[in-house]
Design an enzyme around this catalytic site. Structure first.
Site, PDB file in Angstrom:
ATOM      1  CB  THR A 125      -0.906   0.004   1.257  1.00 15.04           C
ATOM      2  OG1 THR A 125      -1.480   1.297   1.416  1.00 15.04           O
ATOM      3  CG2 THR A 125      -0.131  -0.321   2.532  1.00 15.04           C
ATOM      4  CG  ASP A 126      -1.129   4.986  -0.916  1.00 14.07           C
ATOM      5  OD1 ASP A 126      -1.638   4.361   0.044  1.00 14.07           O
ATOM      6  OD2 ASP A 126      -1.756   5.857  -1.557  1.00 14.07           O
ATOM      7  CD  GLU A 127      -3.083   3.706   4.747  1.00 19.43           C
ATOM      8  OE1 GLU A 127      -2.755   3.562   5.935  1.00 19.43           O
ATOM      9  OE2 GLU A 127      -4.254   3.790   4.372  1.00 19.43           O
ATOM     10  CE1 TYR A 153      -3.341  -2.422   6.048  1.00 19.24           C
ATOM     11  CE2 TYR A 153      -3.082  -0.081   5.567  1.00 19.24           C
ATOM     12  CZ  TYR A 153      -3.251  -1.386   5.136  1.00 19.24           C
ATOM     13  OH  TYR A 153      -3.315  -1.667   3.793  1.00 19.24           O
ATOM     14  CE  LYS A 157      -0.252  -4.414   3.166  1.00 16.68           C
ATOM     15  NZ  LYS A 157      -0.739  -5.735   2.662  1.00 16.68           N
TER      16      LYS A 157
HETATM   17  P1  NAD Z   1     -10.111  -6.730   2.836  1.00 14.99           P
HETATM   18  O1  NAD Z   1     -10.042  -6.434   4.287  1.00 14.99           O
HETATM   19  O2  NAD Z   1     -11.342  -6.406   2.066  1.00 14.99           O
HETATM   20  O3  NAD Z   1      -9.822  -8.295   2.591  1.00 14.99           O
HETATM   21  C1  NAD Z   1      -8.821  -8.982   3.280  1.00 14.99           C
HETATM   22  C2  NAD Z   1      -9.054 -10.479   3.077  1.00 14.99           C
HETATM   23  O4  NAD Z   1      -7.989 -11.178   3.734  1.00 14.99           O
HETATM   24  C3  NAD Z   1     -10.371 -11.000   3.682  1.00 14.99           C
HETATM   25  O5  NAD Z   1     -11.003 -11.881   2.777  1.00 14.99           O
HETATM   26  C4  NAD Z   1      -9.917 -11.738   4.933  1.00 14.99           C
HETATM   27  O6  NAD Z   1     -10.787 -12.819   5.288  1.00 14.99           O
HETATM   28  C5  NAD Z   1      -8.546 -12.229   4.496  1.00 14.99           C
HETATM   29  N1  NAD Z   1      -7.657 -12.497   5.650  1.00 14.99           N
HETATM   30  C6  NAD Z   1      -7.430 -11.695   6.717  1.00 14.99           C
HETATM   31  N2  NAD Z   1      -6.571 -12.301   7.564  1.00 14.99           N
HETATM   32  C7  NAD Z   1      -6.235 -13.490   7.001  1.00 14.99           C
HETATM   33  C8  NAD Z   1      -5.371 -14.550   7.381  1.00 14.99           C
HETATM   34  N3  NAD Z   1      -4.687 -14.523   8.537  1.00 14.99           N
HETATM   35  N4  NAD Z   1      -5.259 -15.631   6.564  1.00 14.99           N
HETATM   36  C9  NAD Z   1      -5.962 -15.686   5.391  1.00 14.99           C
HETATM   37  N5  NAD Z   1      -6.816 -14.720   5.000  1.00 14.99           N
HETATM   38  C10 NAD Z   1      -6.945 -13.636   5.787  1.00 14.99           C
HETATM   39  O7  NAD Z   1      -8.830  -6.029   2.195  1.00 14.99           O
HETATM   40  P2  NAD Z   1      -8.664  -5.310   0.773  1.00 14.99           P
HETATM   41  O8  NAD Z   1      -9.124  -3.909   0.878  1.00 14.99           O
HETATM   42  O9  NAD Z   1      -9.206  -6.188  -0.279  1.00 14.99           O
HETATM   43  O10 NAD Z   1      -7.084  -5.274   0.681  1.00 14.99           O
HETATM   44  C11 NAD Z   1      -6.366  -6.385   0.136  1.00 14.99           C
HETATM   45  C12 NAD Z   1      -4.886  -6.093   0.202  1.00 14.99           C
HETATM   46  O11 NAD Z   1      -4.591  -4.915  -0.556  1.00 14.99           O
HETATM   47  C13 NAD Z   1      -4.375  -5.818   1.612  1.00 14.99           C
HETATM   48  O12 NAD Z   1      -3.115  -6.427   1.746  1.00 14.99           O
HETATM   49  C14 NAD Z   1      -4.243  -4.311   1.687  1.00 14.99           C
HETATM   50  O13 NAD Z   1      -3.198  -3.945   2.553  1.00 14.99           O
HETATM   51  C15 NAD Z   1      -3.900  -3.967   0.251  1.00 14.99           C
HETATM   52  N6  NAD Z   1      -4.333  -2.639  -0.242  1.00 14.99           N
HETATM   53  C16 NAD Z   1      -5.628  -2.238  -0.065  1.00 14.99           C
HETATM   54  C17 NAD Z   1      -6.026  -1.017  -0.598  1.00 14.99           C
HETATM   55  C18 NAD Z   1      -7.450  -0.528  -0.462  1.00 14.99           C
HETATM   56  O14 NAD Z   1      -7.726   0.625  -0.795  1.00 14.99           O
HETATM   57  N7  NAD Z   1      -8.391  -1.344   0.007  1.00 14.99           N
HETATM   58  C19 NAD Z   1      -5.107  -0.209  -1.298  1.00 14.99           C
HETATM   59  C20 NAD Z   1      -3.787  -0.660  -1.427  1.00 14.99           C
HETATM   60  C21 NAD Z   1      -3.415  -1.892  -0.908  1.00 14.99           C
HETATM   61  O1  DAU Z   2      -4.084   4.085   0.647  1.00 15.67           O
HETATM   62  C1  DAU Z   2      -4.351   2.735   0.629  1.00 15.67           C
HETATM   63  C2  DAU Z   2      -5.146   2.352   1.857  1.00 15.67           C
HETATM   64  O2  DAU Z   2      -6.468   2.851   1.669  1.00 15.67           O
HETATM   65  C3  DAU Z   2      -5.175   0.849   2.104  1.00 15.67           C
HETATM   66  O3  DAU Z   2      -3.872   0.409   2.384  1.00 15.67           O
HETATM   67  C4  DAU Z   2      -6.115   0.501   3.276  1.00 15.67           C
HETATM   68  O4  DAU Z   2      -6.213  -0.900   3.417  1.00 15.67           O
HETATM   69  C5  DAU Z   2      -7.483   1.066   2.958  1.00 15.67           C
HETATM   70  O5  DAU Z   2      -8.366   0.815   4.040  1.00 15.67           O
HETATM   71  C6  DAU Z   2      -7.393   2.570   2.695  1.00 15.67           C
HETATM   72  O6  DAU Z   2      -7.003   3.271   3.916  1.00 15.67           O
HETATM   73  P1  DAU Z   2      -7.660   4.676   4.317  1.00 15.67           P
HETATM   74  O7  DAU Z   2      -7.493   4.853   5.766  1.00 15.67           O
HETATM   75  O8  DAU Z   2      -7.204   5.744   3.412  1.00 15.67           O
HETATM   76  O9  DAU Z   2      -9.203   4.325   3.931  1.00 15.67           O
HETATM   77  P2  DAU Z   2     -10.581   4.645   4.709  1.00 15.67           P
HETATM   78  O10 DAU Z   2     -11.684   4.325   3.754  1.00 15.67           O
HETATM   79  O11 DAU Z   2     -10.619   4.034   6.060  1.00 15.67           O
HETATM   80  O12 DAU Z   2     -10.520   6.216   4.886  1.00 15.67           O
HETATM   81  C7  DAU Z   2     -10.395   7.073   3.777  1.00 15.67           C
HETATM   82  C8  DAU Z   2     -10.346   8.502   4.305  1.00 15.67           C
HETATM   83  O13 DAU Z   2     -11.644   8.827   4.818  1.00 15.67           O
HETATM   84  C9  DAU Z   2      -9.379   8.692   5.446  1.00 15.67           C
HETATM   85  O14 DAU Z   2      -8.793   9.997   5.342  1.00 15.67           O
HETATM   86  C10 DAU Z   2     -10.245   8.610   6.697  1.00 15.67           C
HETATM   87  C11 DAU Z   2     -11.575   9.163   6.216  1.00 15.67           C
HETATM   88  N1  DAU Z   2     -12.785   8.582   6.830  1.00 15.67           N
HETATM   89  C12 DAU Z   2     -12.903   7.230   6.890  1.00 15.67           C
HETATM   90  C13 DAU Z   2     -14.020   6.650   7.441  1.00 15.67           C
HETATM   91  C14 DAU Z   2     -14.158   5.150   7.541  1.00 15.67           C
HETATM   92  C15 DAU Z   2     -13.795   9.412   7.284  1.00 15.67           C
HETATM   93  O15 DAU Z   2     -13.687  10.651   7.195  1.00 15.67           O
HETATM   94  N2  DAU Z   2     -14.913   8.843   7.816  1.00 15.67           N
HETATM   95  C16 DAU Z   2     -15.064   7.489   7.935  1.00 15.67           C
HETATM   96  O16 DAU Z   2     -16.105   7.025   8.473  1.00 15.67           O
END
Ligand code: NAD
Ligand code: DAU
Length: 338
Positions: A125-127, A153, A157
């Site tokens: 992730t970019d985080e 988190y 990562k």
């Molecule tokens: P998500 O939370 O929707 O899904 C995570 C999945 O992993 C779930 O199906 C969960 O059951 C499974 N999981 C959790 N712990 C596990 C374990 N111990 N063993 C096996 N399975 C397990 O997450 P997402 O948003 O789909 O993100 C997927 C990946 O992409 C993550 O690694 C996250 O860091 C990365 N990522 C997410 C975003 C985003 O915006 N959502 C952006 C960049 C990178």
């Molecule tokens: O940048 C990539 C990341 O994006 C991934 O690595 C993470 O897994 C994914 O969850 C996401 O993280 P963020 O923290 O950016 O996503 P989130 O949707 O939780 O929040 C987006 C922005 O909105 C953040 O600045 C917090 C804000 N927010 C979030 C929630 C849930 C609110 O203002 N209100 C809310 O209720």
């Protein structure tokens, strides 16, 4: 190619499985997922009907379970999506983030090493880069930006990325890493900002916006992320990191107002800020464009409109999450402890 997709019952992993089944029918997909609260067997209902798809309920941090899958399936490549992914949950309960996001990755890397797997791709992730100032639109994260995580988190990562790099250098495990910006689209769990906004508004509830709502995220439609990982899997160079993003920076207020405008209704409620809240993320994706010929293709307005349409058309999917019945489905189809 046989690809083991870990975490495939979550948001991005499931979209990736559907992308691969559609774009590469010659490949075989094996999914391993623990089915935590974020994993949803209903999401994989259509994949389960596919002859080239197999599912295992397994925890990536349990080496015996991982070894059994590797021995039986002998995957050519592993794409790891499995993670605890929600920043707010990591602030409340960090330990499970370290177990899955760090020890789970180590367990997978060890298995890849033992079995001589041709590629381990870590979905990062970019985080991991920390944040950028809001007023400096000239600054972006590149692959050389130092790691500087803010939340438990993102620290977990970043640790996994370092571990993956170490396994490449020390043991020669053919690792690639992608660092993507915020995704959105179908099957997005309704605890994250965009699906939370849509589902709250549809239920007549206000959308909680943290702090002033000025924090900026760089949004990418999930299908673009899946295509990027596909390109890295096929053409990426082991040992290399790839930043993935589409230059779609928006403040949280802009995002929520855009959802309100698409739905024609909705209220904002300003609430307490997130502890350690990152100000701005912005990815420079030029390596992906230059070296792998990938480019984000879905403009934010179009992707958001598609996403809102999807949530309107798939009300049952998110209602089963909100009423908890998806966990009953997980238990019935894939065994106890859900
Ligand atoms: P998500 O939370 O929707 O899904 C995570 C999945 O992993 C779930 O199906 C969960 O059951 C499974 N999981 C959790 N712990 C596990 C374990 N111990 N063993 C096996 N399975 C397990 O997450 P997402 O948003 O789909 O993100 C997927 C990946 O992409 C993550 O690694 C996250 O860091 C990365 N990522 C997410 C975003 C985003 O915006 N959502 C952006 C960049 C990178
Ligand atoms: O940048 C990539 C990341 O994006 C991934 O690595 C993470 O897994 C994914 O969850 C996401 O993280 P963020 O923290 O950016 O996503 P989130 O949707 O939780 O929040 C987006 C922005 O909105 C953040 O600045 C917090 C804000 N927010 C979030 C929630 C849930 C609110 O203002 N209100 C809310 O209720």
């Amino acid at each position: 190619m046989k690809i083991l997709v870990t975490g495939g019952a979550g948001f991005i992993g499931s979209n990736f499985i559907y992308h691969m089944l559609r774009e590469h029918p010659e490949d075989t997909i094996v999914c391993a997922d623990k089915l935590t609260y974020a994993g949803n067997a209903e999401t994989l209902g259509n994949a389960a009907k596919h002859p080239s798809f197999t599912f295992y309920r397994a925890d990536i941090s349990v080496s015996r379970a991982v070894e059994e899958i590797f021995s039986r399936e002998k995957p050519d490549a592993v794409v790891n999506f499995a993670a605890e992914s929600h920043v707010d949950r990591s602030i409340a309960h960090p330990s499970v983030f370290l177990k899955t996001n760090v020890l789970g990755v180590q367990t997978l890397l060890d298995a890849c090493r033992r079995h001589g797997v041709a590629r381990f791709h870590q979905v990062s992730t970019d985080e991991v880069y920390g944040d950028l100032p809001i007023g400096r639109r000239d600054l972006f994260f590149t692959e050389d930006t130092p790691l500087k995580a803010s939340s438990p988190y993102s620290a977990s990562k970043a640790s996994a990325d370092l571990l993956a790099g170490a396994y490449f250098r020390t043991y020669g495990v053919p690792v690639t890493i992608s660092r993507c910006s915020n995704n959105y689209g179908p099957y997005h769990f309704p605890e994250k900002l965009i699906p939370l906004a849509i589902t709250n508004i549809l239920r007549g509830k206000p959308v909680p916006v943290y702090g002033t709502g000025e924090n900026v995220r760089d949004w990418l439609y999930v299908e673009d992320h899946c295509a990027a990982i596909d390109a890295i899997l096929r053409r990426g160079v082991p040992g290399r990191v790839y930043n993935v993003g589409g230059h779609n920076e928006r403040s949280n207020l802009q995002v929520v107002r855009a959802v309100i405008s698409l739905l024609g209704k909705g209220e904002i409620e300003f609430v307490c800020d997130r502890a350690g809240h990152d100000l701005r993320y912005a990815i420079d994706p030029s390596r992906m464009e230059r070296e792998l010929g990938w480019k984000g293709s879905v403009p934010f307005e179009e992707g958001l409109s598609r996403t809102v349409e999807w949530f309107l058309a798939n009300r049952q999917w998110w209602e089963h999450i909100l009423d908890g019945s998806y966990r009953k489905y997980n238990r019935e189809f894939y065994g106890a402890n859900s």
